[in-house]
Design a protein around this motif. Structure first.
Motif, PDB file in Angstrom:
ATOM      1  N   PRO A  35      -7.237  71.510 -12.699  1.00  0.00           N
ATOM      2  CA  PRO A  35      -6.165  71.367 -13.693  1.00  0.00           C
ATOM      3  C   PRO A  35      -6.225  72.520 -14.697  1.00  0.00           C
ATOM      4  N   PRO A  36      -5.124  72.792 -15.403  1.00  0.00           N
ATOM      5  CA  PRO A  36      -5.142  73.827 -16.445  1.00  0.00           C
ATOM      6  C   PRO A  36      -6.210  73.507 -17.487  1.00  0.00           C
ATOM      7  N   ALA A  37      -6.941  74.526 -17.918  1.00  0.00           N
ATOM      8  CA  ALA A  37      -8.042  74.325 -18.870  1.00  0.00           C
ATOM      9  C   ALA A  37      -7.580  73.624 -20.146  1.00  0.00           C
ATOM     10  N   SER A  38      -6.343  73.872 -20.549  1.00  0.00           N
ATOM     11  CA  SER A  38      -5.824  73.263 -21.781  1.00  0.00           C
ATOM     12  C   SER A  38      -5.671  71.749 -21.663  1.00  0.00           C
ATOM     13  N   GLN A  39      -5.672  71.240 -20.431  1.00  0.00           N
ATOM     14  CA  GLN A  39      -5.508  69.808 -20.206  1.00  0.00           C
ATOM     15  C   GLN A  39      -6.819  69.107 -19.864  1.00  0.00           C
ATOM     16  N   VAL A  40      -7.940  69.836 -19.972  1.00  0.00           N
ATOM     17  CA  VAL A  40      -9.232  69.308 -19.526  1.00  0.00           C
ATOM     18  C   VAL A  40     -10.154  69.007 -20.713  1.00  0.00           C
ATOM     19  N   TYR A  41     -10.755  67.828 -20.682  1.00  0.00           N
ATOM     20  CA  TYR A  41     -11.734  67.395 -21.684  1.00  0.00           C
ATOM     21  C   TYR A  41     -13.125  67.452 -21.060  1.00  0.00           C
ATOM     22  N   ASP A  42     -14.075  68.024 -21.775  1.00  0.00           N
ATOM     23  CA  ASP A  42     -15.443  68.168 -21.266  1.00  0.00           C
ATOM     24  C   ASP A  42     -16.174  66.838 -21.356  1.00  0.00           C
ATOM     25  N   MET A  43     -16.064  66.062 -20.313  1.00  0.00           N
ATOM     26  CA  MET A  43     -16.699  64.746 -20.307  1.00  0.00           C
ATOM     27  C   MET A  43     -18.206  64.837 -20.101  1.00  0.00           C
ATOM     28  N   THR A  44     -18.682  65.932 -19.506  1.00  0.00           N
ATOM     29  CA  THR A  44     -20.119  66.085 -19.264  1.00  0.00           C
ATOM     30  C   THR A  44     -20.893  66.006 -20.563  1.00  0.00           C
ATOM     31  N   SER A  45     -20.500  66.815 -21.552  1.00  0.00           N
ATOM     32  CA  SER A  45     -21.205  66.838 -22.827  1.00  0.00           C
ATOM     33  C   SER A  45     -21.098  65.500 -23.545  1.00  0.00           C
ATOM     34  N   ALA A  46     -19.920  64.905 -23.505  1.00  0.00           N
ATOM     35  CA  ALA A  46     -19.714  63.638 -24.197  1.00  0.00           C
ATOM     36  C   ALA A  46     -20.574  62.531 -23.612  1.00  0.00           C
ATOM     37  N   LEU A  47     -20.633  62.481 -22.289  1.00  0.00           N
ATOM     38  CA  LEU A  47     -21.358  61.392 -21.642  1.00  0.00           C
ATOM     39  C   LEU A  47     -22.869  61.582 -21.707  1.00  0.00           C
ATOM     40  N   THR A  48     -23.329  62.816 -21.523  1.00  0.00           N
ATOM     41  CA  THR A  48     -24.773  63.032 -21.623  1.00  0.00           C
ATOM     42  C   THR A  48     -25.247  62.822 -23.051  1.00  0.00           C
ATOM     43  N   GLY A  49     -24.403  63.192 -24.021  1.00  0.00           N
ATOM     44  CA  GLY A  49     -24.752  62.943 -25.415  1.00  0.00           C
ATOM     45  C   GLY A  49     -24.783  61.459 -25.722  1.00  0.00           C
ATOM     46  N   ALA A  50     -23.826  60.728 -25.166  1.00  0.00           N
ATOM     47  CA  ALA A  50     -23.783  59.279 -25.375  1.00  0.00           C
ATOM     48  C   ALA A  50     -25.002  58.616 -24.757  1.00  0.00           C
TER      49      ALA A  50
END
Length: 301
Positions: free
Chosen positions: A272-287
């Motif tokens: 998908p276009p980068a502008s439409q992408v949320y970095d879930m990796t950082s959010a989930l590993t941080g959680a």
């Protein structure tokens, strides 16, 4: 807003769905497996060398195609509405897949490219700053998310013919009859694969690699599968058109019905276009890190 633990659970489940779709629904995978050779014996269903040879030829032809489009349904024990899905997949030279599923009335889309999984789950939009796609980079994931890397690697080691190749190798293939599927004249074959039969397979015979055999064994063991009945319809062009499976598991029977088409045709799969992408990796590993720290504090207190 959901708590971090809830967000982590949803994200992990989402990524797991992607892996399951690759490993189970589409039978996704990679190339480099070689052909189906060294056919087994007659099998318990009296398949005979003719049926085995014809199915093996179809598997070799499909394996060489490199791409396929799939539509299908999967029904699990205790679930009223089956999951429906459409997908297109490239399994050679590298694995890429895009898929849309209907799950409990919701439309969920997933893309797998290399080591990244992109997920379009409307219910998670508010948790992703309004962006459409969540991304999990498996090379950066750690903790329980990191285990998804090994699951995806296992999924990549399968291709759309792996389970049927194992069936052919076991020798349990029988011709059932003929019929019309998706407007094509087909021949219907059937057989049953069990963990015991997988245990006797050897990479030396050339049907499957040692890694593929190990992965199939692991999937059956993890799912508590005692047997899997496979029905396959092959067109006059020598390619699979439909595959149905019925897996007896410790939780009940899981069934699937997959229609395959456009073998070898070009597929358009992109991130998908980068502008439409949320970095879930950082959010989930941080959680996960926060949840682990909280758990440790509670236990020490």
């Amino acid at each position: 807003m959901m708590g971090t633990k809830a967000r982590f659970g949803i994200g992990a489940a989402a990524a797991s769905l992607a892996v399951l779709a690759v490993a189970g629904c589409s039978g996704s995978g990679s190339s480099g497996t070689g052909g189906v050779t060294g056919l087994g014996g007659g099998g318990t269903n009296g398949g005979g060398s003719a049926a085995l040879s014809l199915v093996a030829d179809a598997m070799n032809k499909a394996n060489s195609a490199g791409t396929v489009k799939i539509t299908g349904t999967v029904t699990e024990p205790g679930v009223t509405n089956p999951v429906t899905m459409t997908a297109q997949e490239q399994y050679s030279p590298e694995v890429e897949m895009s898929m849309t599923m209907q799950v409990n009335g919701q439309s969920l889309s997933e893309i797998l490219i290399g080591d990244k999984i992109y997920m379009d789950y409307p219910a998670l939009s508010s948790e992703m700053g309004g962006k459409q796609w969540g991304e999990i980079d498996l090379t950066q994931a750690n903790g329980s998310l990191g285990s998804l890397s090994s699951l995806v690697d296992s999924a990549k080691n399968q291709n759309p013919t792996t389970q049927i190749s194992a069936l052919v190798a076991s020798g349990d293939v029988a011709k059932v009859g003929t019929g019309t599927v998706d407007g094509q004249q087909t021949t219907h074959y059937s057989g049953t694969l069990t963990p015991g039969e997988l245990a006797t397979l050897s990479a030396k015979s050339g049907q499957l690699s040692a890694s593929q055999i190990s992965t199939l064994k692991s999937l059956m063991q993890t799912g508590g599968v005692s047997s899997e009945k496979i029905d396959l319809w092959i067109s006059s062009s020598g390619l699979p058109v439909e595959m149905k499976y019925s897996s007896k598991t410790s939780a009940g029977t899981v069934t699937g019905d997959m229609h395959m088409s456009d073998w070898g045709a070009s597929v358009a799969i992109g991130a998908p276009p980068a502008s439409q992408v949320y970095d879930m990796t950082s959010a989930l590993t941080g959680a996960e890190a926060s949840a682990s720290a909280a758990a440790a504090a509670n236990s020490s207190g």
